[in-house]
Design an enzyme around this catalytic site. Structure first.
Site, PDB file in Angstrom:
ATOM      1  CB  CYS A 257      -3.100  -9.756  -6.460  1.00 56.83           C
ATOM      2  SG  CYS A 257      -4.131  -9.788  -4.994  1.00 56.83           S
TER       3      CYS A 257
HETATM    4  N1  LIG Z   1      -5.864  -6.695  -1.577  1.00 52.20           N
HETATM    5  C1  LIG Z   1      -6.431  -7.461  -2.464  1.00 52.20           C
HETATM    6  O1  LIG Z   1      -7.061  -6.980  -3.407  1.00 52.20           O
HETATM    7  C2  LIG Z   1      -6.370  -8.973  -2.348  1.00 52.20           C
HETATM    8  C3  LIG Z   1      -7.206  -9.733  -3.174  1.00 52.20           C
HETATM    9  C4  LIG Z   1      -7.176 -11.110  -3.079  1.00 52.20           C
HETATM   10  C5  LIG Z   1      -6.287 -11.718  -2.194  1.00 52.20           C
HETATM   11  N2  LIG Z   1      -5.470 -10.962  -1.403  1.00 52.20           N
HETATM   12  C6  LIG Z   1      -4.589 -11.662  -0.485  1.00 52.20           C
HETATM   13  O2  LIG Z   1      -5.069 -11.519   0.832  1.00 52.20           O
HETATM   14  C7  LIG Z   1      -3.989 -11.448   1.765  1.00 52.20           C
HETATM   15  C8  LIG Z   1      -4.119 -10.180   2.598  1.00 52.20           C
HETATM   16  O3  LIG Z   1      -3.977  -9.069   1.718  1.00 52.20           O
HETATM   17  P1  LIG Z   1      -4.479  -7.620   2.109  1.00 52.20           P
HETATM   18  O4  LIG Z   1      -4.485  -6.851   0.827  1.00 52.20           O
HETATM   19  O5  LIG Z   1      -5.732  -7.687   2.918  1.00 52.20           O
HETATM   20  O6  LIG Z   1      -3.286  -7.126   3.045  1.00 52.20           O
HETATM   21  P2  LIG Z   1      -3.250  -5.795   3.943  1.00 52.20           P
HETATM   22  O7  LIG Z   1      -1.824  -5.414   4.051  1.00 52.20           O
HETATM   23  O8  LIG Z   1      -4.246  -4.810   3.425  1.00 52.20           O
HETATM   24  O9  LIG Z   1      -3.776  -6.278   5.352  1.00 52.20           O
HETATM   25  C9  LIG Z   1      -3.146  -7.229   6.113  1.00 52.20           C
HETATM   26  C10 LIG Z   1      -3.357  -6.905   7.580  1.00 52.20           C
HETATM   27  O10 LIG Z   1      -2.760  -7.963   8.324  1.00 52.20           O
HETATM   28  C11 LIG Z   1      -2.086  -7.397   9.440  1.00 52.20           C
HETATM   29  N3  LIG Z   1      -1.096  -8.368   9.877  1.00 52.20           N
HETATM   30  C12 LIG Z   1       0.130  -8.644   9.362  1.00 52.20           C
HETATM   31  N4  LIG Z   1       0.689  -9.665  10.013  1.00 52.20           N
HETATM   32  C13 LIG Z   1      -0.182 -10.064  10.965  1.00 52.20           C
HETATM   33  C14 LIG Z   1      -0.178 -11.083  11.951  1.00 52.20           C
HETATM   34  N5  LIG Z   1       0.845 -11.934  12.059  1.00 52.20           N
HETATM   35  N6  LIG Z   1      -1.252 -11.172  12.771  1.00 52.20           N
HETATM   36  C15 LIG Z   1      -2.298 -10.327  12.658  1.00 52.20           C
HETATM   37  N7  LIG Z   1      -2.369  -9.353  11.730  1.00 52.20           N
HETATM   38  C16 LIG Z   1      -1.321  -9.224  10.890  1.00 52.20           C
HETATM   39  C17 LIG Z   1      -1.533  -6.094   8.937  1.00 52.20           C
HETATM   40  O11 LIG Z   1      -1.283  -5.187   9.990  1.00 52.20           O
HETATM   41  C18 LIG Z   1      -2.673  -5.609   8.029  1.00 52.20           C
HETATM   42  O12 LIG Z   1      -3.603  -4.809   8.717  1.00 52.20           O
HETATM   43  C19 LIG Z   1      -2.731 -11.523   0.923  1.00 52.20           C
HETATM   44  O13 LIG Z   1      -2.306 -12.855   0.865  1.00 52.20           O
HETATM   45  C20 LIG Z   1      -3.196 -11.098  -0.440  1.00 52.20           C
HETATM   46  O14 LIG Z   1      -2.404 -11.634  -1.473  1.00 52.20           O
HETATM   47  C21 LIG Z   1      -5.507  -9.593  -1.461  1.00 52.20           C
END
Ligand SMILES: NC(=O)c1ccc[n+]([C@@H]2O[C@H](COP(=O)([O-])OP(=O)(O)OC[C@H]3O[C@@H](n4cnc5c(N)ncnc54)[C@H](O)[C@@H]3O)[C@@H](O)[C@H]2O)c1
Length: 432
Positions: A257
């Site tokens: 983030c």
């Molecule tokens: N991790 C955090 O603490 C957090 C907090 C708030 C917001 N976010 C936001 O949430 C979003 C997701 O982050 P995350 O940390 O969960 O990511 P992550 O990498 O942990 O998980 C994302 C998942 O999406 C899958 N993926 C990628 N492309 C795909 C597609 N086209 N179709 C289906 N699946 C797909 C990946 O294989 C992975 O398993 C980001 O925008 C991030 O900025 C994350």
């Protein structure tokens, strides 16, 4: 209801489990077949979701790579990554890919929500056109909203259920649908006028943290030069019961983030000939903080008449924050990279990160890491590690302040003495 979740990572998996625990059916879609298989066998890869918790609701969760299963859902929530490209521009590939598969499966009456952090306008300008290519119209035939994820991995107090959920619908009907769905798992929803407000609110939260962390990191460097204990300064300032919010210095910013999201907004701002100077400055300060850490390690070796080349350095904690195994953008990586390139032998201890392939390193026991180490660096202070023992065993540079004695102890004014003129702290000598 049947809830579709696209992207089962740090955000998507807890969401899937929360809906399943609330008695809903979940179709979880991910492009990573390995992850899907793990979930099918009841194995969680996210620290906040123990496998037992996943197994308890596994009959409610269908993990799949088959995106057409989304057509069965009442609501589809997109939680895919939104990283930066090598040139630090928004990499919307995963988001666009996810919107396309949702578009392919889209049915009349479905609600689609984007949760991935992104710049204001993404839902309307990028996701909406893809979904409307189906001929269905948002607000009438299907519903579209943005609701930013606020998950804080490792936080035991604030979780999905008790953290207010912001919702910005494309139309009032879209907002109402999204409110009803999130009302199943969230104690409080915060409706806002449109997706852009919700998108920018999330960025404001992250930019606020990034700027304040940069401020305190910069002051930490100045205090170091002035031989003032910055943590004692912060303890003292934090005694003010209003108008001050505590931020602590550290080795730099990590995670998906803070080092990434603010630049989504500065990129968008450039389109409007607007320079987001706070964001850029905070990024610059925070990105250079690991180099300050390297300098401190060099100094600790220099104090012993040693150079980096040929020294053994124990790095404690390589994940970007305590109690998680996430190494994305972790400052430890920059520190290790720099120290290795200067010729140090690195051993690291991080029970949450079994290996660092890029550096050819594997996690070792604390004893092994400290054995023969010339200096130990506390980069991330995971729980359950006796950092005082580390500091007592090996010369230690503590970037997290966990080995330091509390200097400033707030005391009530002694009634039989005249009230102190400035502050009621015991100010002890500052470590040079
Ligand atoms: N991790 C955090 O603490 C957090 C907090 C708030 C917001 N976010 C936001 O949430 C979003 C997701 O982050 P995350 O940390 O969960 O990511 P992550 O990498 O942990 O998980 C994302 C998942 O999406 C899958 N993926 C990628 N492309 C795909 C597609 N086209 N179709 C289906 N699946 C797909 C990946 O294989 C992975 O398993 C980001 O925008 C991030 O900025 C994350």
């Amino acid at each position: 209801m049947t809830i579709g979740i696209v992207g089962l990572g740090y955000v998507g998996l807890p969401l899937a489990v929360a809906f399943a625990e609330a008695g809903q059916r979940v179709v979880g879609v991910d492009t990573n077949a390995g992850r899907v298989n793990q979930l099918r066998s009841g194995e969680s890869y996210i620290e906040d979701i123990p496998s037992e918790r996943l197994q308890a609701v596994s009959s409610h969760i269908e993990a799949t790579t088959r995106t057409q299963r989304l057509s069965l859902c009442d609501a589809i929530i997109i939680c895919v990554p939104t990283p930066l490209t090598a040139n630090r521009e928004p990499e919307l590939g995963p988001l666009i890919g996810a919107a396309q598969v949702v578009g392919d499966a889209l049915q009349a009456g479905q609600l689609v929500v984007l949760e991935s952090t992104t710049y204001p306008g993404t839902t309307r300008e990028r996701v909406l056109p893809i979904l409307e290519e189906t001929g269905l119209k948002a607000g009438r035939d299907f519903f579209l909203a943005f609701s930013p994820e606020r998950v804080d991995p490792g936080n035991e107090v604030h979780h999905l259920g008790n953290t207010p959920k912001i919702i910005g619908g494309l139309t009032p009907a879209c907002r109402d649908r999204a409110e009803a769905v999130y009302g199943i798992i969230c104690e409080q929803v915060v409706p806002v006028s449109n997706p852009e407000v919700a998108e920018m609110a999330k960025l404001l939260e992250n930019i606020f943290r990034s700027v304040n962390i940069a401020l305190v990191n910069e002051l930490a460097r100045l205090a170091d030069r002035m031989q003032i204990d910055i943590r004692e300064v912060i303890d003292a300032a934090a005694s003010k019961p209003f108008g001050f919010m505590r931020f602590d210095p550290g080795p730099g910013m990590g995670g998906h983030c803070l080092p990434v999201d603010p630049f989504y907004l500065s990129w968008k701002a450039r389109e409007l000939d607007f320079a987001t100077e706070f964001i850029e400055l905070a990024g610059k300060v925070n990105q250079s903080q690991p180099f300050f850490c390297v300098e401190q390690a060099e100094r600790a070796l220099n104090d012993q008449g040693k150079s980096v080349r040929g020294s053994k350095i124990a790095v404690l904690g390589v994940a970007y924050k305590p109690a998680v195994g996430d190494i994305r953008e972790s400052p430890s990586l920059k520190i290790i990279d720099r120290l290795q390139s200067l010729g140090a032998e690195i051993a690291y201890h991080d029970p949450y990160v079994p290996e660092l392939k890029a550096f050819g390193l594997r996690h070792t026991s604390l004893e092994e890491a400290l054995d023969g180490a010339d200096v130990a660096l506390i980069v991330t202070a995971h729980p359950g590690i006796d950092h005082d023992h580390v500091a007592a065993t090996v010369p230690t540079v503590d970037f997290r302040g966990v080995t330091r004695r509390d200097h400033a102890v707030a005391r009530p004014p002694a009634t039989d003495l005249p009230a102190p003129r400035v502050a009621q702290f015991e100010l002890t000598e500052v470590a040079a």
